[in-house]
Enzyme design. Structure first.
Site, PDB file in Angstrom:
ATOM      1  N   LYS A  58      36.175  45.868  41.814  1.00  0.00           N
ATOM      2  CA  LYS A  58      36.563  44.677  42.586  1.00  0.00           C
ATOM      3  C   LYS A  58      38.070  44.582  42.830  1.00  0.00           C
ATOM      4  O   LYS A  58      38.602  43.501  43.104  1.00  0.00           O
ATOM      5  CB  LYS A  58      36.058  43.360  41.942  1.00  0.00           C
ATOM      6  CG  LYS A  58      34.613  43.343  41.531  1.00  0.00           C
ATOM      7  CD  LYS A  58      33.685  44.027  42.478  1.00  0.00           C
ATOM      8  CE  LYS A  58      33.473  43.302  43.769  1.00  0.00           C
ATOM      9  NZ  LYS A  58      32.591  44.095  44.694  1.00  0.00           N
ATOM     10  N   HIS A 113      35.748  54.628  39.008  1.00  0.00           N
ATOM     11  CA  HIS A 113      36.071  53.454  38.185  1.00  0.00           C
ATOM     12  C   HIS A 113      36.281  53.895  36.737  1.00  0.00           C
ATOM     13  O   HIS A 113      36.472  53.051  35.857  1.00  0.00           O
ATOM     14  CB  HIS A 113      34.914  52.446  38.178  1.00  0.00           C
ATOM     15  CG  HIS A 113      34.645  51.776  39.491  1.00  0.00           C
ATOM     16  ND1 HIS A 113      35.628  51.246  40.273  1.00  0.00           N
ATOM     17  CD2 HIS A 113      33.474  51.511  40.134  1.00  0.00           C
ATOM     18  CE1 HIS A 113      35.086  50.694  41.352  1.00  0.00           C
ATOM     19  NE2 HIS A 113      33.786  50.850  41.288  1.00  0.00           N
ATOM     20  N   SER A 143      35.879  37.824  42.217  1.00  0.00           N
ATOM     21  CA  SER A 143      35.171  38.759  43.086  1.00  0.00           C
ATOM     22  C   SER A 143      33.967  39.357  42.335  1.00  0.00           C
ATOM     23  O   SER A 143      32.866  39.480  42.877  1.00  0.00           O
ATOM     24  CB  SER A 143      36.144  39.860  43.531  1.00  0.00           C
ATOM     25  OG  SER A 143      35.525  40.754  44.406  1.00  0.00           O
TER      26      SER A 143
HETATM   27  P1  A3P Z   1      36.613  39.526  47.462  1.00  0.00           P
HETATM   28  O1  A3P Z   1      35.312  39.464  46.736  1.00  0.00           O
HETATM   29  O2  A3P Z   1      37.690  38.751  46.747  1.00  0.00           O
HETATM   30  O3  A3P Z   1      36.532  39.172  48.900  1.00  0.00           O
HETATM   31  P2  A3P Z   1      35.801  46.725  45.485  1.00  0.00           P
HETATM   32  O4  A3P Z   1      35.683  47.487  46.748  1.00  0.00           O
HETATM   33  O5  A3P Z   1      36.708  47.339  44.474  1.00  0.00           O
HETATM   34  O6  A3P Z   1      34.465  46.358  44.931  1.00  0.00           O
HETATM   35  O7  A3P Z   1      36.544  45.343  45.846  1.00  0.00           O
HETATM   36  C1  A3P Z   1      35.909  44.398  46.655  1.00  0.00           C
HETATM   37  C2  A3P Z   1      36.937  43.368  47.064  1.00  0.00           C
HETATM   38  O8  A3P Z   1      37.837  43.964  48.021  1.00  0.00           O
HETATM   39  C3  A3P Z   1      36.287  42.174  47.755  1.00  0.00           C
HETATM   40  O9  A3P Z   1      37.114  41.051  47.410  1.00  0.00           O
HETATM   41  C4  A3P Z   1      36.437  42.562  49.223  1.00  0.00           C
HETATM   42  O10 A3P Z   1      36.328  41.490  50.130  1.00  0.00           O
HETATM   43  C5  A3P Z   1      37.841  43.165  49.196  1.00  0.00           C
HETATM   44  N1  A3P Z   1      38.140  43.968  50.390  1.00  0.00           N
HETATM   45  C6  A3P Z   1      37.471  45.031  50.877  1.00  0.00           C
HETATM   46  N2  A3P Z   1      38.023  45.463  52.032  1.00  0.00           N
HETATM   47  C7  A3P Z   1      39.084  44.643  52.270  1.00  0.00           C
HETATM   48  C8  A3P Z   1      40.050  44.548  53.334  1.00  0.00           C
HETATM   49  N3  A3P Z   1      40.029  45.367  54.364  1.00  0.00           N
HETATM   50  N4  A3P Z   1      40.987  43.581  53.233  1.00  0.00           N
HETATM   51  C9  A3P Z   1      41.028  42.719  52.198  1.00  0.00           C
HETATM   52  N5  A3P Z   1      40.132  42.752  51.183  1.00  0.00           N
HETATM   53  C10 A3P Z   1      39.164  43.697  51.217  1.00  0.00           C
END
Ligand code: A3P
Length: 301
Positions: A58, A113, A143
């Site tokens: 996340k 991860h 998140s």
């Molecule tokens: P949120 O849940 O706060 O919106 P991961 O990919 O490590 O699982 O992380 C997911 C988080 O990254 C989510 O956060 C997601 O919305 C955010 N995310 C993914 N792409 C993004 C982008 N282009 N800009 C901003 N946040 C992004």
């Protein structure tokens, strides 16, 4: 997604929850990490030209699955428009890597991860580069809370208060945030590793892209940087079916409960933490980082 094998392997045991296995002390979602994928990761032959994106879940993993191929390929958007993120920049510890590895062209982009101590032996002997993406743990937990609600292969999070206790105890996927950060910030990888924050990427994506391309030895024009920034914006990625997990059946990831690309902002924690929760969270994280020579890029308060 593949079903996990039933019997735990040496170094692997079943936690009280059916959703996780315990792999070398780290809880992993049972369904996403069958024994074959963990064995494969352990023996994986890392190449000098490989680039690993490393994140605690996340923190911006799929964002980097979009960014990395674009930077490595001089802004060519074909991979991000035609290959699902899990095959485009596969997870070291998941089953798809073995399936797609022969198709991957050098330099290969991979994500993981894994905490530092779980990296395969060949990684340490290689010159592979690492981009470590960090995110403020207060936004990580928020998140993660929504991710636990929508990911049907994880334990339900309960209330935010209950989830906070699990998170602080490391009873969530990939264990404690503090251990992940301590391990990866304390490596002896020297100039093989670059650190970047989610917040930095939100604040000024083109500047972050320039830093990433410099680290990877790519000299991208300003026009290409702007094009990549557009392709990697939250709005574009939310529409990109190769990146927004809409191809995953709802029995695994239920986007009606919460979309994977949820908000993409900094500071959503302020809408979720009570003053008591903030005090508890901050004191535990601070205590666990006490005595470490770490400079965090954000205030925990
Ligand atoms: P949120 O849940 O706060 O919106 P991961 O990919 O490590 O699982 O992380 C997911 C988080 O990254 C989510 O956060 C997601 O919305 C955010 N995310 C993914 N792409 C993004 C982008 N282009 N800009 C901003 N946040 C992004």
């Amino acid at each position: 997604m593949q079903q996990a094998t039933d019997s735990p392997e040496p170094g692997t045991s079943i936690m009280s929850s059916e959703a996780y296995i315990q792999y070398r002390g780290i809880p992993l979602p049972r369904m996403a990490h069958p024994k074959e994928s963990l064995d494969y990761a352990e023996k994986f032959r890392v190449e000098d030209s490989d680039v690993f994106v490393v994140t605690y879940p996340k923190s911006g993993t799929i964002w980097m699955q979009e960014i990395l191929p674009l930077v490595l390929n001089g802004g060519d958007a074909t991979p991000v428009k035609t290959i699902p993120n899990w095959d485009r920049v596969p997870w070291l510890e998941e089953t798809r890597l073995a399936v797609v590895v022969d198709e991957m062209k050098s330099p290969r982009g991979l994500v993981t991860h894994f905490p530092y101590f779980l990296m395969p032996r060949s990684f340490h002997a290689s010159k592979a580069k690492v981009i470590y993406v960090m995110r403020n743990p207060k936004d990580v937990i928020v998140s993660s809370y929504y991710f636990h609600k929508m990911a049907e292969f994880l334990d339900k999070p309960g209330t935010f208060d209950e989830f906070m206790e699990k998170f602080l105890e490391g009873k969530v996927l990939f264990g404690k945030w503090t251990e992940h950060v301590k391990g990866w910030m304390g490596t002896d990888l020297g100039d093989r590793i670059m650190y970047i924050t989610y917040e930095e990427m939100v604040q000024d994506l083109p500047a972050a892209l320039r830093r990433i391309s410099g680290f990877l030895g790519r000299n991208l024009s300003e026009e290409v940087i702007q094009k990549i920034a557009e392709q990697c914006s939250f709005t574009s990625m939310k529409k990109n079916t190769m990146s927004n997990f809409s191809m995953v059946p709802k029995v695994y990831m239920n986007s009606d409960t919460s979309p994977f690309l949820r908000k993409g902002v900094v500071g959503d924690w302020k809408k979720h933490f009570s003053p008591e929760q903030l005090a508890r969270f901050t004191s535990v994280i601070r205590k666990e980082l006490e005595g470490e020579n770490l400079t965090l890029p954000w205030s925990l308060d």
